[in-house]
Design a protein around this motif. Sequence first.
Motif, short mmCIF file in Angstrom:
data_model
loop_
_atom_site.label_atom_id
_atom_site.label_comp_id
_atom_site.label_asym_id
_atom_site.label_seq_id
_atom_site.Cartn_x
_atom_site.Cartn_y
_atom_site.Cartn_z
N VAL A 186 60.73 48.87 -60.44
CA VAL A 186 60.98 47.88 -61.49
C VAL A 186 59.67 47.46 -62.17
O VAL A 186 59.65 47.10 -63.34
N TRP A 187 58.56 47.52 -61.44
CA TRP A 187 57.25 47.20 -62.01
C TRP A 187 56.80 48.22 -63.05
O TRP A 187 56.12 47.88 -64.03
N THR A 188 57.17 49.47 -62.87
CA THR A 188 56.63 50.56 -63.70
C THR A 188 56.93 50.43 -65.18
O THR A 188 56.02 50.59 -66.01
N ILE A 224 60.01 44.10 -71.92
CA ILE A 224 58.95 43.84 -70.94
C ILE A 224 59.17 42.49 -70.27
O ILE A 224 59.08 42.37 -69.04
N LEU A 225 59.49 41.48 -71.05
CA LEU A 225 59.74 40.16 -70.47
C LEU A 225 60.97 40.19 -69.56
O LEU A 225 60.94 39.62 -68.46
N VAL A 232 60.05 39.71 -60.72
CA VAL A 232 59.67 38.52 -59.96
C VAL A 232 60.81 38.13 -59.01
O VAL A 232 60.55 37.74 -57.85
N ALA A 233 62.05 38.26 -59.46
CA ALA A 233 63.18 37.94 -58.59
C ALA A 233 63.25 38.91 -57.40
O ALA A 233 63.47 38.50 -56.25
N LEU A 255 51.60 35.16 -58.21
CA LEU A 255 51.38 36.37 -59.01
C LEU A 255 52.48 36.55 -60.04
O LEU A 255 52.23 36.94 -61.19
N GLY A 256 53.71 36.24 -59.64
CA GLY A 256 54.84 36.36 -60.56
C GLY A 256 54.70 35.41 -61.74
O GLY A 256 55.00 35.77 -62.88
N ALA A 257 54.24 34.19 -61.46
CA ALA A 257 54.04 33.23 -62.55
C ALA A 257 52.98 33.74 -63.52
O ALA A 257 53.12 33.61 -64.75
N GLY A 258 51.93 34.35 -62.98
CA GLY A 258 50.89 34.92 -63.84
C GLY A 258 51.41 36.06 -64.68
O GLY A 258 51.08 36.18 -65.88
N TYR A 259 52.25 36.91 -64.07
CA TYR A 259 52.79 38.06 -64.82
C TYR A 259 53.76 37.59 -65.90
O TYR A 259 53.77 38.11 -67.02
N LEU A 260 54.58 36.59 -65.59
CA LEU A 260 55.49 36.04 -66.59
C LEU A 260 54.72 35.44 -67.76
O LEU A 260 55.13 35.57 -68.92
N GLN A 261 53.61 34.80 -67.46
CA GLN A 261 52.77 34.24 -68.52
C GLN A 261 52.23 35.35 -69.41
O GLN A 261 52.21 35.23 -70.64
#
Length: 299
Positions: A186-188, A224-225, A232-233, A255-261
């Motif tokens: 899912v990250w890819t 992407i969002l 993150v889920a 880390l998830g909060a940072g990626y969502l930002q």
Amino acid sequence: MERSATLAAIGPPARGRWRLYAQLTKPRVVALMMFTVLVGMLLATPTAPPWSVLLFGTLGVGLVAGGAAALNHLVDRRIDALMARTRARPLPRGVLGGLQVLLFAAALAMAGVAVLWWFTNPLCALLTLASLVGYAGIYSVLLKHSTPQNIVIGGAAGAAPPLLGWVAVTGQVDPGAWLLFLIILVWTPPHFWALAIHRREDYAKADVPMLPVTHGVAFTQRRILQYTVVLVAITVLPWLIGMSGWIYLAGALLLGAGYLQQAHALLRDSGQAMPAFRFSIAYLFGLFAALLADHYLLA
């Protein structure tokens, strides 16, 4: 063309040749993959795995991954010559020939499979070989040029390393291994689509149907969002099933909060594509480091 053929026939000076072959293996990508292999091994058992499995399992997967990367260079040499990011690679420049690269890739892959077969187990060796076929064959030859969902489907090969590390230790595919696989799967897409936004003109020139080329930048930004939210889920699942504890959960949420930002910033401004791409690499490294720290600190 004549100059390229001549350069390939003569070959580069011996002093610099190893650097060209090293470049074919995509060392930065393979280094991150080997880290996830190592994490998969260490998470597979409550005690430390045998040193021989740790050493040769990581080495074997790394060799096969390097061989797959070299095959990808060979398959993509035409489009690499058209793209600014890749035109300086050894094959487009003509400093290495196709046969040289093919033999090098085959030697790496065969050596890696042999190491895994003898020092880990046959299942790990066969699954690693299957991941090579998936990446260098199914993705590079077929999917990459036929569908904008190429990285969604083809990402399965790139998601295999932690699963392969797990199997190297246990000899079987357990739920924990599948969960590590799912996280990278899912990250890819959001990771690669950020780069594709930045390089969309190159992909269009090379006639590669990446999502920003076929569906537009705005559509890709939304995807992407959306994928980042799902990612993150999913990263909470190791905590929910008792595979990890609060140290990992705290790290995953931060880390998830940072990626969502980052994904939200990219949604507002396509110029944030490369910061989002670079953060995604640090994100994956940090997430797997958190898994590893949690596994040993809370053991």
